[in-house]
Design an enzyme around this catalytic site. Structure first.
Site, mmCIF file in Angstrom:
data_model
loop_
_atom_site.group_PDB
_atom_site.id
_atom_site.type_symbol
_atom_site.label_atom_id
_atom_site.label_comp_id
_atom_site.label_asym_id
_atom_site.label_seq_id
_atom_site.Cartn_x
_atom_site.Cartn_y
_atom_site.Cartn_z
ATOM 1 N N CYS A 165 38.385 28.466 2.235
ATOM 2 C CA CYS A 165 38.303 27.148 1.600
ATOM 3 C C CYS A 165 37.013 26.436 1.970
ATOM 4 O O CYS A 165 36.320 25.897 1.115
ATOM 5 C CB CYS A 165 39.513 26.300 1.993
ATOM 6 S SG CYS A 165 39.506 24.661 1.223
ATOM 7 N N HIS A 203 45.612 -2.604 -15.890
ATOM 8 C CA HIS A 203 44.765 -2.521 -17.085
ATOM 9 C C HIS A 203 43.367 -3.051 -16.798
ATOM 10 O O HIS A 203 43.225 -4.036 -16.069
ATOM 11 C CB HIS A 203 45.415 -3.347 -18.204
ATOM 12 C CG HIS A 203 44.666 -3.319 -19.486
ATOM 13 N ND1 HIS A 203 44.672 -2.232 -20.332
ATOM 14 C CD2 HIS A 203 43.853 -4.250 -20.065
ATOM 15 C CE1 HIS A 203 43.921 -2.499 -21.386
ATOM 16 N NE2 HIS A 203 43.417 -3.706 -21.243
ATOM 17 N N GLU A 229 37.155 27.246 -13.656
ATOM 18 C CA GLU A 229 36.311 26.316 -12.901
ATOM 19 C C GLU A 229 34.844 26.731 -12.972
ATOM 20 O O GLU A 229 33.966 25.909 -13.259
ATOM 21 C CB GLU A 229 36.792 26.251 -11.450
ATOM 22 C CG GLU A 229 38.100 25.500 -11.317
ATOM 23 C CD GLU A 229 38.745 25.618 -9.953
ATOM 24 O OE1 GLU A 229 39.621 24.790 -9.645
ATOM 25 O OE2 GLU A 229 38.384 26.538 -9.188
ATOM 26 N N LYS A 262 32.865 24.918 -3.938
ATOM 27 C CA LYS A 262 33.109 24.898 -5.385
ATOM 28 C C LYS A 262 33.213 23.466 -5.893
ATOM 29 O O LYS A 262 32.629 23.120 -6.933
ATOM 30 C CB LYS A 262 34.381 25.664 -5.711
ATOM 31 C CG LYS A 262 34.817 25.572 -7.164
ATOM 32 C CD LYS A 262 36.286 25.927 -7.300
ATOM 33 C CE LYS A 262 37.149 24.884 -6.601
ATOM 34 N NZ LYS A 262 38.577 25.273 -6.552
ATOM 35 N N TYR A 269 42.507 29.877 -12.555
ATOM 36 C CA TYR A 269 41.815 28.645 -12.197
ATOM 37 C C TYR A 269 40.377 28.893 -11.753
ATOM 38 O O TYR A 269 39.464 28.124 -12.095
ATOM 39 C CB TYR A 269 42.603 27.869 -11.136
ATOM 40 C CG TYR A 269 42.589 28.446 -9.748
ATOM 41 C CD1 TYR A 269 41.683 27.984 -8.803
ATOM 42 C CD2 TYR A 269 43.469 29.440 -9.373
ATOM 43 C CE1 TYR A 269 41.666 28.500 -7.517
ATOM 44 C CE2 TYR A 269 43.457 29.969 -8.100
ATOM 45 C CZ TYR A 269 42.556 29.493 -7.173
ATOM 46 O OH TYR A 269 42.540 30.016 -5.900
ATOM 47 N N GLU A 288 47.232 3.755 -16.343
ATOM 48 C CA GLU A 288 48.259 2.888 -16.925
ATOM 49 C C GLU A 288 49.052 3.618 -18.000
ATOM 50 O O GLU A 288 50.181 3.230 -18.320
ATOM 51 C CB GLU A 288 47.642 1.622 -17.498
ATOM 52 C CG GLU A 288 46.827 1.827 -18.764
ATOM 53 C CD GLU A 288 46.293 0.507 -19.318
ATOM 54 O OE1 GLU A 288 47.108 -0.392 -19.605
ATOM 55 O OE2 GLU A 288 45.064 0.396 -19.455
ATOM 56 N N CYS A 296 37.141 26.362 -1.971
ATOM 57 C CA CYS A 296 37.374 25.087 -2.645
ATOM 58 C C CYS A 296 36.351 24.008 -2.304
ATOM 59 O O CYS A 296 35.983 23.216 -3.175
ATOM 60 C CB CYS A 296 38.785 24.592 -2.354
ATOM 61 S SG CYS A 296 39.335 24.775 -0.661
#
Length: 450
Positions: free
Chosen positions: A42, A436, A181, A50, A177, A441, A47
Site C-alpha cells: 500500500c 445546500h 484506475e 497511486k 479496480y 445533499e 494505494c
C-alpha cells in the site's frame, strides 16, 4: 520454554507493522522481518503512490475547466518525471516514518527475508530465532498470465511507478479496480489508452449501475475499451514497441503493456508445506476467524489469506490478533459493511449490498437514485453525470447498500458506511436537513426508482 521473541512478524506491510506495534505496546518482545522495504504494497507500490498519481491526473481537467471560472492561464505542459520523482520521494518519507514507528515501539527490524524453520522457529539469513507466536503478513503480488506467449514483455502495478517516460500509447489488460484506475490516470496525463477486458463489463462484482456509468463516461472521453476480448500473444517489434494479438478485433500496438489481472498471495517458499499448514485454492494461507492457522503458534493476516484484499482489513486483523495474544482483548474483525472505492475518473465508492445481491437475499427491496450533473460540471460545460444509489430493505426500511460515482464519491461514502453499519433507516436519512449547495445533499433528496 525460553524464546528469543514473544512475537515474530514476517512482512512489514500495513497489517504486519500494526500488529507488531500493538503487540509491543502490550509489553511483548517483538521482531519484524522485511525483505523489500518497510511499508508494504500500500505504502510503497500501491494505494498511496497511486492516489498521488490520481491527484496529479485530476489537474488535466481542472486546468481545462478553470477558464470557465474566470482564470486566464498561460502555456501548459506536463512533466512525468517531475510527478514520478515527487511521488517516489513521498514514498521514501513514508518508508522512514513506518520504520520510525517500529523503532519508537522497540520492535527489532530485520531487513532480510524470513522463512519458517520449524515449530516456533524462524530463519533470517543464516540465523535461526525462536518465538512464542509467529505472524505471516507477506501480502500479495501482481499476477502475470502464464499461458500467453510474450506476457513477460509487459509490466505490472509494481513497475508502473518507475516508468522512465510517460508512454504515448499504453495498453492495460483487466477490468478490475487497478486497471480502471490506471486507465484514468494515463488518459488524463495524455497517453492514448486501450483497455482490454475479458468479460462483457467492467468491475465484476460491483454495483452494475456504477460499472455501466463508468464505461459510458470513459468511452465519452475517448478511451478505447475492448470488451469480450483477451490477449493471445505479445510480440516485441523492431522499433521496441509492442503488438498485442487479441482473440477478437484488431491487434493493439503500444509502447507499454500493463497487466492488471489479479493479485496472488505471497505464500510460496515460506516453509508452510514442511509444517503441514493448510493452503487453499489460490495458494492463500487458511486461517480461522481469529487469524490462526492449524498450528496454534502460527498466524496470518492480510492479503496472504486472500480473505479481503484491502489495507484497512489487514490493519484491523493485525490489531485484533495482537490484542488477543498479548493484550487480553478478544475481538474479531467484522467483514460485513466494508466500504471500498475505485479511484477512477470519476471515482466510485460502495458499501453493503448491490441491488442484485439485495434482491436475491432479501426479496423485497426499494431502490432510490439521484442522477445529476454536479454544479462544477455545469459551469464548466461538461456533460458528465454523477449517480448515487441507495438500496433499502423494504420490510424494515433499513439501508443495506450505498453506491456512488462522481466527484469525491469516496469521501462522501465513508459517512454512509457509518449509517449502514449503524442500521439507520431511509426515513432517518430523509429527516435530515440537506446541506445546500453540495453534492452530498442528494443523499437526503433521492427519488424512489424501483
Amino acid at each position: 520454554m525460553h524464546h528469543d521473541f514473544d512475537y515474530f512478524v514476517i512482512g512489514a506491510g500495513s497489517g504486519g507493522v500494526r500488529s507488531a506495534r500493538v503487540a509491543a505496546s502490550h509489553g511483548a518482545k517483538v521482531a519484524i522481518a522485511e525483505e523489500h522495504r518497510v511499508g508494504g504494497t500500500c505504502v510503497i507500490r500501491g494505494c498511496v503512490p497511486k492516489k498521488l498519481l490520481v491527484f496529479g491526473a485530476h489537474f488535466a481537467e481542472d486546468l481545462e475547466d478553470a477558464t470557465r471560472f474566470g482564470w486566464t492561464l498561460g502555456a501548459r505542459s506536463f512533466d512525468w518525471q517531475n510527478l514520478r520523482d515527487n511521488v517516489l520521494a513521498e514514498v521514501d518519507r513514508l518508508n522512514r516514518a513506518y520504520q520510525a514507528t517500529l523503532d519508537s515501539h522497540g520492535v527489532e527490524t530485520f531487513h532480510a527475508r524470513a522463512v519458517l524453520a520449524g515449530p516456533n522457529r524462524v530463519r533470517v539469513g543464516n540465523r535461526e530465532l525462536t518465538a512464542r507466536h509467529v505472524l505471516v503478513a507477506t501480502g500479495a503480488h501482481p499476477q502475470l498470465p502464464a499461458d500467453i506467449p510474450g506476457a513477460e514483455l509487459g509490466i505490472t502495478s509494481n513497475e508502473v511507478f518507475h516508468l522512465e517516460h510517460l508512454p504515448e500509447r499504453i495498453a492495460i489488460v483487466g477490468g478490475g479496480y487497478i486497471a480502471n484506475e490506471f486507465a484514468g490516470i494515463f488518459h488524463q496525463l495524455g497517453s492514448q489508452v486501450t483497455q482490454i477486458v475479458r468479460s462483457n463489463r467492467l468491475l465484476k462484482g460491483w454495483e452494475p449501475a456504477l460499472a455501466d456509468r463508468l464505461l459510458q463516461i470513459m468511452m465519452q472521453k475517448h478511451l478505447d475499451i475492448r470488451l469480450n476480448c483477451q490477449p493471445k500473444a505479445v510480440v516485441k517489434q523492431a522499433d521496441g514497441t509492442l503488438r498485442i494479438l487479441l482473440s477478437s478485433g484488431p491487434d493493439v500496438e503500444a509502447d507499454v503493456l500493463l497487466w492488471a489481472v489479479g493479485r496472488i498471495p505471497n505464500a510460496d517458499g515460506l516453509g508452510l508445506e514442511e509444517l503441514g499448514v493448510e493452503r487453499r485454492n489460490r495458494g492463500e494461507i487458511a486461517v480461522d476467524s481469529a487469524n490462526t492457522t492449524s498450528l496454534p503458534w502460527l498466524h496470518a493476516v492480510g492479503d496472504v489469506t486472500d480473505r479481503m484484499q484491502l489495507t484497512p482489513i489487514a490493519i484491523r486483523e493485525g490489531h485484533a490478533l495482537a490484542d488477543r495474544l498479548f493484550g487480553g482483548r478478544n475481538w474479531k474483525v467484522d467483514y460485513t459493511h466494508v466500504p471500498s472505492a475505485v479511484f477512477s475518473h470519476p471515482p466510485i465508492a460502495s458499501v453493503g449490498l448491490t441491488e442484485p445481491e439485495a434482491r436475491e437475499r432479501l426479496g423485497g427491496v426499494r431502490i432510490f437514485t439521484a442522477d445529476f450533473r454536479p454544479m462544477q460540471h455545469v459551469l464548466a460545460g461538461r456533460d458528465e453525470r454523477a449517480l448515487y444509489k441507495l438500496v433499502v430493505d423494504a420490510s424494515t426500511d433499513r439501508l443495506v447498500g450505498a453506491h456512488m460515482i462522481g466527484p469525491e464519491a469516496p469521501e462522501i461514502l465513508q459517512v454512509l458506511a457509518i449509517a449502514i453499519r449503524a442500521g439507520l433507516t431511509k426515513a432517518q436519512l430523509d429527516s435530515t436537513v440537506a446541506l445546500h449547495p453540495t453534492m452530498a445533499e442528494e443523499l437526503v433528496l433521492m427519488r424512489e426508482t424501483g
